[in-house]
Design a protein around this motif. Sequence first.
Motif, PDB file in Angstrom:
ATOM      1  N   MET A  87       0.886  -1.166   0.000  1.00  0.00           N
ATOM      2  CA  MET A  87       0.000   0.000   0.000  1.00  0.00           C
ATOM      3  C   MET A  87       0.919   1.209   0.000  1.00  0.00           C
ATOM      4  O   MET A  87       1.430   1.607   1.043  1.00  0.00           O
ATOM      5  CB  MET A  87      -0.907   0.023   1.231  1.00  0.00           C
ATOM      6  N   LEU A  88       1.169   1.757  -1.197  1.00  0.00           N
ATOM      7  CA  LEU A  88       2.136   2.848  -1.264  1.00  0.00           C
ATOM      8  C   LEU A  88       1.964   3.692  -2.508  1.00  0.00           C
ATOM      9  O   LEU A  88       1.361   3.256  -3.491  1.00  0.00           O
ATOM     10  CB  LEU A  88       3.569   2.300  -1.175  1.00  0.00           C
ATOM     11  N   PRO A  89       2.507   4.920  -2.493  1.00  0.00           N
ATOM     12  CA  PRO A  89       2.461   5.766  -3.686  1.00  0.00           C
ATOM     13  C   PRO A  89       3.454   5.257  -4.714  1.00  0.00           C
ATOM     14  O   PRO A  89       4.533   4.772  -4.360  1.00  0.00           O
ATOM     15  CB  PRO A  89       2.887   7.147  -3.143  1.00  0.00           C
ATOM     16  N   LEU A  90       3.098   5.357  -5.996  1.00  0.00           N
ATOM     17  CA  LEU A  90       4.067   5.040  -7.038  1.00  0.00           C
ATOM     18  C   LEU A  90       5.203   6.054  -7.003  1.00  0.00           C
ATOM     19  O   LEU A  90       5.026   7.206  -6.587  1.00  0.00           O
ATOM     20  CB  LEU A  90       3.400   5.035  -8.415  1.00  0.00           C
ATOM     21  N   SER A  91       6.363   5.634  -7.437  1.00  0.00           N
ATOM     22  CA  SER A  91       7.552   6.472  -7.312  1.00  0.00           C
ATOM     23  C   SER A  91       7.445   7.786  -8.068  1.00  0.00           C
ATOM     24  O   SER A  91       8.059   8.789  -7.689  1.00  0.00           O
ATOM     25  CB  SER A  91       8.797   5.706  -7.780  1.00  0.00           C
ATOM     26  N   ASP A  92       6.648   7.812  -9.158  1.00  0.00           N
ATOM     27  CA  ASP A  92       6.503   9.052  -9.924  1.00  0.00           C
ATOM     28  C   ASP A  92       5.363   9.927  -9.407  1.00  0.00           C
ATOM     29  O   ASP A  92       5.071  10.983  -9.967  1.00  0.00           O
ATOM     30  CB  ASP A  92       6.315   8.760 -11.412  1.00  0.00           C
ATOM     31  N   GLY A  93       4.681   9.502  -8.329  1.00  0.00           N
ATOM     32  CA  GLY A  93       3.605  10.278  -7.726  1.00  0.00           C
ATOM     33  C   GLY A  93       2.309  10.265  -8.503  1.00  0.00           C
ATOM     34  O   GLY A  93       1.391  11.026  -8.193  1.00  0.00           O
ATOM     35  N   SER A  94       2.187   9.380  -9.502  1.00  0.00           N
ATOM     36  CA  SER A  94       1.012   9.399 -10.379  1.00  0.00           C
ATOM     37  C   SER A  94      -0.189   8.661  -9.816  1.00  0.00           C
ATOM     38  O   SER A  94      -1.313   8.826 -10.310  1.00  0.00           O
ATOM     39  CB  SER A  94       1.368   8.780 -11.733  1.00  0.00           C
ATOM     40  N   ALA A  95      -0.010   7.832  -8.794  1.00  0.00           N
ATOM     41  CA  ALA A  95      -1.101   6.992  -8.294  1.00  0.00           C
ATOM     42  C   ALA A  95      -0.734   6.424  -6.936  1.00  0.00           C
ATOM     43  O   ALA A  95       0.443   6.411  -6.535  1.00  0.00           O
ATOM     44  CB  ALA A  95      -1.386   5.855  -9.267  1.00  0.00           C
ATOM     45  N   TYR A  96      -1.754   5.907  -6.244  1.00  0.00           N
ATOM     46  CA  TYR A  96      -1.534   5.068  -5.066  1.00  0.00           C
ATOM     47  C   TYR A  96      -1.795   3.635  -5.510  1.00  0.00           C
ATOM     48  O   TYR A  96      -2.698   3.370  -6.316  1.00  0.00           O
ATOM     49  CB  TYR A  96      -2.469   5.452  -3.927  1.00  0.00           C
ATOM     50  N   SER A  97      -0.998   2.707  -5.003  1.00  0.00           N
ATOM     51  CA  SER A  97      -1.026   1.330  -5.483  1.00  0.00           C
ATOM     52  C   SER A  97      -1.226   0.356  -4.328  1.00  0.00           C
ATOM     53  O   SER A  97      -0.588   0.486  -3.276  1.00  0.00           O
ATOM     54  CB  SER A  97       0.297   1.011  -6.194  1.00  0.00           C
ATOM     55  N   VAL A  98      -2.120  -0.623  -4.528  1.00  0.00           N
ATOM     56  CA  VAL A  98      -2.363  -1.659  -3.519  1.00  0.00           C
ATOM     57  C   VAL A  98      -2.261  -3.035  -4.167  1.00  0.00           C
ATOM     58  O   VAL A  98      -2.861  -3.283  -5.216  1.00  0.00           O
ATOM     59  CB  VAL A  98      -3.751  -1.494  -2.869  1.00  0.00           C
ATOM     60  N   THR A  99      -1.486  -3.909  -3.542  1.00  0.00           N
ATOM     61  CA  THR A  99      -1.354  -5.291  -4.003  1.00  0.00           C
ATOM     62  C   THR A  99      -1.901  -6.239  -2.944  1.00  0.00           C
ATOM     63  O   THR A  99      -1.625  -6.075  -1.751  1.00  0.00           O
ATOM     64  CB  THR A  99       0.114  -5.647  -4.285  1.00  0.00           C
ATOM     65  N   GLY A 100      -2.674  -7.229  -3.370  1.00  0.00           N
ATOM     66  CA  GLY A 100      -3.193  -8.240  -2.467  1.00  0.00           C
ATOM     67  C   GLY A 100      -2.708  -9.624  -2.864  1.00  0.00           C
ATOM     68  O   GLY A 100      -2.605  -9.936  -4.056  1.00  0.00           O
ATOM     69  N   ARG A 101      -2.396 -10.443  -1.856  1.00  0.00           N
ATOM     70  CA  ARG A 101      -1.965 -11.830  -2.093  1.00  0.00           C
ATOM     71  C   ARG A 101      -2.714 -12.755  -1.150  1.00  0.00           C
ATOM     72  O   ARG A 101      -2.870 -12.467   0.041  1.00  0.00           O
ATOM     73  CB  ARG A 101      -0.457 -11.984  -1.841  1.00  0.00           C
ATOM     74  N   GLU A 102      -3.148 -13.888  -1.671  1.00  0.00           N
ATOM     75  CA  GLU A 102      -3.770 -14.890  -0.821  1.00  0.00           C
ATOM     76  C   GLU A 102      -2.730 -15.489   0.122  1.00  0.00           C
ATOM     77  O   GLU A 102      -1.543 -15.540  -0.192  1.00  0.00           O
ATOM     78  CB  GLU A 102      -4.406 -15.980  -1.687  1.00  0.00           C
ATOM     79  N   ASP A 103      -3.172 -15.909   1.300  1.00  0.00           N
ATOM     80  CA  ASP A 103      -2.248 -16.504   2.252  1.00  0.00           C
ATOM     81  C   ASP A 103      -1.821 -17.895   1.796  1.00  0.00           C
ATOM     82  O   ASP A 103      -2.189 -18.355   0.700  1.00  0.00           O
ATOM     83  CB  ASP A 103      -2.849 -16.524   3.655  1.00  0.00           C
ATOM     84  N   ASP A 104      -1.032 -18.578   2.603  1.00  0.00           N
ATOM     85  CA  ASP A 104      -0.463 -19.861   2.166  1.00  0.00           C
ATOM     86  C   ASP A 104      -1.498 -20.951   1.998  1.00  0.00           C
ATOM     87  O   ASP A 104      -1.234 -21.973   1.349  1.00  0.00           O
ATOM     88  CB  ASP A 104       0.633 -20.319   3.132  1.00  0.00           C
ATOM     89  N   ASN A 105      -2.718 -20.778   2.557  1.00  0.00           N
ATOM     90  CA  ASN A 105      -3.787 -21.759   2.351  1.00  0.00           C
ATOM     91  C   ASN A 105      -4.606 -21.477   1.097  1.00  0.00           C
ATOM     92  O   ASN A 105      -5.429 -22.293   0.701  1.00  0.00           O
ATOM     93  CB  ASN A 105      -4.737 -21.766   3.559  1.00  0.00           C
ATOM     94  N   GLY A 106      -4.392 -20.313   0.503  1.00  0.00           N
ATOM     95  CA  GLY A 106      -5.144 -19.932  -0.681  1.00  0.00           C
ATOM     96  C   GLY A 106      -6.589 -19.597  -0.346  1.00  0.00           C
ATOM     97  O   GLY A 106      -7.046 -19.721   0.792  1.00  0.00           O
ATOM     98  N   PHE A 107      -7.320 -19.150  -1.369  1.00  0.00           N
ATOM     99  CA  PHE A 107      -8.734 -18.800  -1.231  1.00  0.00           C
ATOM    100  C   PHE A 107      -9.439 -19.163  -2.525  1.00  0.00           C
ATOM    101  O   PHE A 107      -9.060 -18.709  -3.602  1.00  0.00           O
ATOM    102  CB  PHE A 107      -8.878 -17.301  -0.938  1.00  0.00           C
ATOM    103  N   ALA A 108     -10.452 -20.026  -2.442  1.00  0.00           N
ATOM    104  CA  ALA A 108     -11.095 -20.555  -3.645  1.00  0.00           C
ATOM    105  C   ALA A 108     -11.985 -19.550  -4.342  1.00  0.00           C
ATOM    106  O   ALA A 108     -12.229 -19.654  -5.544  1.00  0.00           O
ATOM    107  CB  ALA A 108     -11.914 -21.797  -3.281  1.00  0.00           C
ATOM    108  N   GLY A 109     -12.498 -18.574  -3.623  1.00  0.00           N
ATOM    109  CA  GLY A 109     -13.430 -17.611  -4.212  1.00  0.00           C
ATOM    110  C   GLY A 109     -12.735 -16.492  -4.962  1.00  0.00           C
ATOM    111  O   GLY A 109     -11.506 -16.374  -4.976  1.00  0.00           O
TER     112      GLY A 109
END
Length: 289
Positions: A87-109
Amino acid sequence: MNVRQNGAARTRRILAGVNLAAAAVLAGQLMVVAPAQAVPGLVRVQSTGPIDSDWKTTNAQCPPGTTVLGGGGRINTASGQVVMDTMLPLSDGSAYSVTGREDDNGFAGNWSITTTSLCAPAPAGLETKTMFSPDNSTNKSVTLPCTAGKKAIGVGGELSGGLGQVILEELRPDADLGSVTVTGAEDANGHAANWSITAKAICVTPPASLERVAGPFGLLDSTDVKTNTAICPAGKRVHGVGGEIEGGAGQVRMTGVLAASTTSVTVTGMEDENGFAGNWGVRAYAVCA
């Protein structure tokens, strides 16, 4: 660990009265108008990405002529099994960026990310500072100060190498806004590989009446989902976003940390799929001016 780092001469009594009345009207106007938007041109932008079961990144792009001052994100429909590890600003200041990852058990939905950016023409003294933690397999925290005389208006964090098994527990503008703190904790299963934190502070020459507002912190308990909201005082708007989990021991994820409106920040915490017997709480922070 602390990498933690606003008279004319009186000639006749009637004229003086007119001048004083005019001054009072002007002062009243300034008191109403000045705090309403300390950073001119401030806008809130929101974007929702694709709905599927893959790890993903969603950016909220700032309009042309503006730069990102802060932001946040929310995981939609993932039952506490997705970690927002960036959850951070892009280096050029053009946007805020969020990345999500499933945990080690995964998520079927299927699930998606909603990202918000708070954008404006570059305010006075704007700078984005970056600090890196050590790269190892222990829980860690980074405190990143602004340059002397400046205050934090936005905060960002990234967990490099956490692969969904490390939780962003703090993404916090500190009380005096002189620094930000980003904390990561491994989940209940631990994480054998090395990982690190990248902390970012968006700092500015402080506008008038800049302050951090914290949501009212309730009792710590083991309710599986909690939401906390920080609301700016009347006449002020949200310029930056933050949140934290207290007592989650890596088993509680911040599934929402975003400006829900132009005047409020909402943070949601959710236990992982195995639940958590301990007591914990969640707190929202709004940087207001």
